[in-house]
Write an enzyme that holds these catalytic residues in place. Structure first.
Site, PDB file in Angstrom:
ATOM      1  N   ALA A  64       0.858  -1.187   0.000  1.00  0.00           N
ATOM      2  CA  ALA A  64       0.000   0.000   0.000  1.00  0.00           C
ATOM      3  C   ALA A  64       0.889   1.229   0.000  1.00  0.00           C
ATOM      4  CB  ALA A  64      -0.889  -0.013   1.238  1.00  0.00           C
ATOM      5  N   GLU A 131       4.364  -5.341   7.219  1.00  0.00           N
ATOM      6  CA  GLU A 131       3.537  -4.339   7.900  1.00  0.00           C
ATOM      7  C   GLU A 131       3.927  -4.174   9.363  1.00  0.00           C
ATOM      8  OE1 GLU A 131       2.414  -6.736   5.899  1.00  0.00           O
ATOM      9  OE2 GLU A 131       0.847  -5.950   4.577  1.00  0.00           O
TER      10      GLU A 131
HETATM   11  C1  HXC Z   1       5.060   4.473  -0.779  1.00  0.00           C
HETATM   12  C2  HXC Z   1       7.068   3.616  -1.472  1.00  0.00           C
HETATM   13  C3  HXC Z   1       6.702   2.325  -1.015  1.00  0.00           C
HETATM   14  C4  HXC Z   1       5.400   2.174  -0.413  1.00  0.00           C
HETATM   15  C5  HXC Z   1       8.686   2.208  -1.860  1.00  0.00           C
HETATM   16  N1  HXC Z   1       8.304   3.488  -1.987  1.00  0.00           N
HETATM   17  N2  HXC Z   1       7.727   1.470  -1.261  1.00  0.00           N
HETATM   18  N3  HXC Z   1       6.243   4.659  -1.360  1.00  0.00           N
HETATM   19  N4  HXC Z   1       4.638   3.266  -0.319  1.00  0.00           N
HETATM   20  N5  HXC Z   1       4.943   0.994   0.007  1.00  0.00           N
HETATM   21  C6  HXC Z   1       9.058   4.594  -2.558  1.00  0.00           C
HETATM   22  C7  HXC Z   1      10.099   5.136  -1.602  1.00  0.00           C
HETATM   23  O1  HXC Z   1       9.534   6.038  -0.690  1.00  0.00           O
HETATM   24  C8  HXC Z   1      11.071   5.810  -2.567  1.00  0.00           C
HETATM   25  O2  HXC Z   1      10.530   7.062  -2.962  1.00  0.00           O
HETATM   26  C9  HXC Z   1      11.008   4.893  -3.772  1.00  0.00           C
HETATM   27  O3  HXC Z   1       9.795   4.160  -3.678  1.00  0.00           O
HETATM   28  C10 HXC Z   1      12.168   3.921  -3.785  1.00  0.00           C
HETATM   29  O4  HXC Z   1      12.190   3.251  -2.538  1.00  0.00           O
HETATM   30  P1  HXC Z   1      13.523   3.091  -1.669  1.00  0.00           P
HETATM   31  O5  HXC Z   1      13.119   2.689  -0.304  1.00  0.00           O
HETATM   32  O6  HXC Z   1      14.370   4.310  -1.798  1.00  0.00           O
HETATM   33  O7  HXC Z   1      14.242   1.892  -2.448  1.00  0.00           O
HETATM   34  P2  HXC Z   1      15.107   0.686  -1.843  1.00  0.00           P
HETATM   35  O8  HXC Z   1      16.080   1.178  -0.815  1.00  0.00           O
HETATM   36  O9  HXC Z   1      15.641  -0.029  -3.037  1.00  0.00           O
HETATM   37  O10 HXC Z   1      14.055  -0.267  -1.086  1.00  0.00           O
HETATM   38  C11 HXC Z   1      12.983  -0.864  -1.789  1.00  0.00           C
HETATM   39  C12 HXC Z   1      11.951  -1.468  -0.786  1.00  0.00           C
HETATM   40  C13 HXC Z   1      11.574  -0.344   0.236  1.00  0.00           C
HETATM   41  C14 HXC Z   1      12.587  -2.641  -0.056  1.00  0.00           C
HETATM   42  C15 HXC Z   1      10.770  -1.942  -1.590  1.00  0.00           C
HETATM   43  O11 HXC Z   1      11.153   0.820  -0.496  1.00  0.00           O
HETATM   44  C16 HXC Z   1      10.486  -0.753   1.184  1.00  0.00           C
HETATM   45  O12 HXC Z   1      10.730  -1.433   2.172  1.00  0.00           O
HETATM   46  N6  HXC Z   1       9.245  -0.256   0.909  1.00  0.00           N
HETATM   47  C17 HXC Z   1       8.145  -0.414   1.819  1.00  0.00           C
HETATM   48  C18 HXC Z   1       7.628  -1.831   1.801  1.00  0.00           C
HETATM   49  C19 HXC Z   1       6.481  -1.992   2.792  1.00  0.00           C
HETATM   50  O13 HXC Z   1       6.612  -1.708   3.969  1.00  0.00           O
HETATM   51  N7  HXC Z   1       5.333  -2.438   2.286  1.00  0.00           N
HETATM   52  C20 HXC Z   1       4.136  -2.579   3.091  1.00  0.00           C
HETATM   53  C21 HXC Z   1       3.335  -1.310   3.014  1.00  0.00           C
HETATM   54  S1  HXC Z   1       1.944  -1.381   4.106  1.00  0.00           S
HETATM   55  P3  HXC Z   1      11.468   8.362  -3.118  1.00  0.00           P
HETATM   56  O14 HXC Z   1      10.489   9.443  -3.427  1.00  0.00           O
HETATM   57  O15 HXC Z   1      12.197   8.530  -1.831  1.00  0.00           O
HETATM   58  O16 HXC Z   1      12.378   8.009  -4.281  1.00  0.00           O
HETATM   59  C22 HXC Z   1       0.841  -2.323   3.334  1.00  0.00           C
HETATM   60  C23 HXC Z   1      -0.431  -2.503   4.090  1.00  0.00           C
HETATM   61  C24 HXC Z   1      -1.217  -3.608   3.507  1.00  0.00           C
HETATM   62  O17 HXC Z   1       1.041  -2.809   2.277  1.00  0.00           O
HETATM   63  C25 HXC Z   1      -2.581  -3.567   4.049  1.00  0.00           C
HETATM   64  C26 HXC Z   1      -3.554  -3.624   2.970  1.00  0.00           C
HETATM   65  C27 HXC Z   1      -3.359  -2.622   1.940  1.00  0.00           C
END
Ligand code: HXC
Length: 257
Positions: A64, A131
């Protein structure tokens, strides 16, 4: 600005690409509404027999959109029916959907892949429910579909530690149907989807319905559902054509009825 969801037609297969590369395909309302309307379009199109949902080489979807949801209060999520409102269209699609996953399928990304009927993974795929690291929990089925797919031990491990699982581990524990080299993922997934789309559409739909029944019912009820569907297939012109073609040693021509 390019659309955040792209629809392509490949012969009898509908391909849906999530297209927010700048945010690792993070899922916001625009993406989820786009996936929903693409699915509705392909469902309504009689020429389409199978659907593929994919992202890009780096991310299927990293979950998300955290920036979009971080300030939500309880009432925002409850009143807007967050998730239920526009995330579950995948679940109600009657045509088969294959998730073609390269790169990250995290949080909601892993969850929408699991809503599909099967997952094909690229060698670089990474699955996880991180999450817990954000102070919340999976909200689109992660705690329910993961244990059904990979068992309690691995589901607890992924949801409680937030670690990622690679494609080999994901296939070994049953989350993933097949693994392909990353540069061949779309081609191979489209080929499998074309095979499915070449069969009788009502039979394909009956099989999808019957397999999904296995997760909702007792074995006895599931077997009865399968048996009645099997009986019903003998009412199809396509069953007559399929069996006649076999006897006549030729390829069947299905009419989807
Ligand atoms: C918003 C996101 C994002 C996310 C990545 N980005 N994941 N933006 N929501 N879920 C954005 C970052 O902010 C960043 O933007 C760009 O994408 C690149 O990400 P980086 O972190 O700089 O890249 P990297 O170091 O290569 O790491 C990649 C990654 C990491 C491992 C995928 O981004 C990450 O851990 N993302 C979050 C994953 C997560 O927690 N997912 C669960 C979300 S909660 P900028 O602008 O800085 O370039 C969820 C709830 C589910 O899903 C419930 C039902 C919906």
């Amino acid at each position: 600005m390019s659309p955040s969801v792209i629809m392509e037609t490949h012969d009898k297969v509908g391909l849906i690409r999530i297209n927010r590369p700048e945010a690792f395909n993070a899922l916001n309302d625009e993406v989820m509404d786009g996936i929903g309307s693409a699915l509705a379009g392909f469902e309504a199109d009689e020429a389409i027999g199978c659907i593929v949902l994919t992202g890009n080489d780096k991310a299927f979807a990293a979950g998300a959109d955290i920036a979009a949801i971080k300030d939500f209060g309880y009432m925002d999520t409850y009143k807007a029916d967050f998730i239920t409102r526009n995330w579950e269209r995948i679940k109600t699609c009657r045509k088969p959907i294959i998730a073609a996953v390269a790169g990250y399928a995290l949080g909601g990304g892993c969850e929408i892949a699991m809503m599909c009927d099967m997952i094909f993974a690229a060698e670089n795929a990474k699955f996880g429910q991180p999450e817990i690291k954000l102070g919340t929990l999976p909200g689109a089925g992660g705690t329910q579909r993961l244990p059904r797919a990979i068992g309690k031990a691995k589901a607890m491990d992924l949801c409680l530690t937030g670690r990622m699982m690679d494609a080999v581990e994901a296939e070994r524990c049953g989350l993933v149907a097949r693994i392909f080299p990353t540069d061949r993922l779309i081609e191979e997934t489209l080929a499998a989807a074309q095979t499915i789309a070449s069969y009788s559409q009502p039979v394909v739909m009956m099989i999808k319905e019957a397999v999904n029944r296995a997760f909702e019912t007792s074995l006895t009820e599931g077997l009865l559902f399968e048996r009645r569907s099997f009986h019903a297939s003998f009412a199809l012109e396509d069953q007559k054509e399929g069996m006649t073609a076999f006897i006549e040693k030729r390829k069947p021509v299905f009419k989807n009825r």
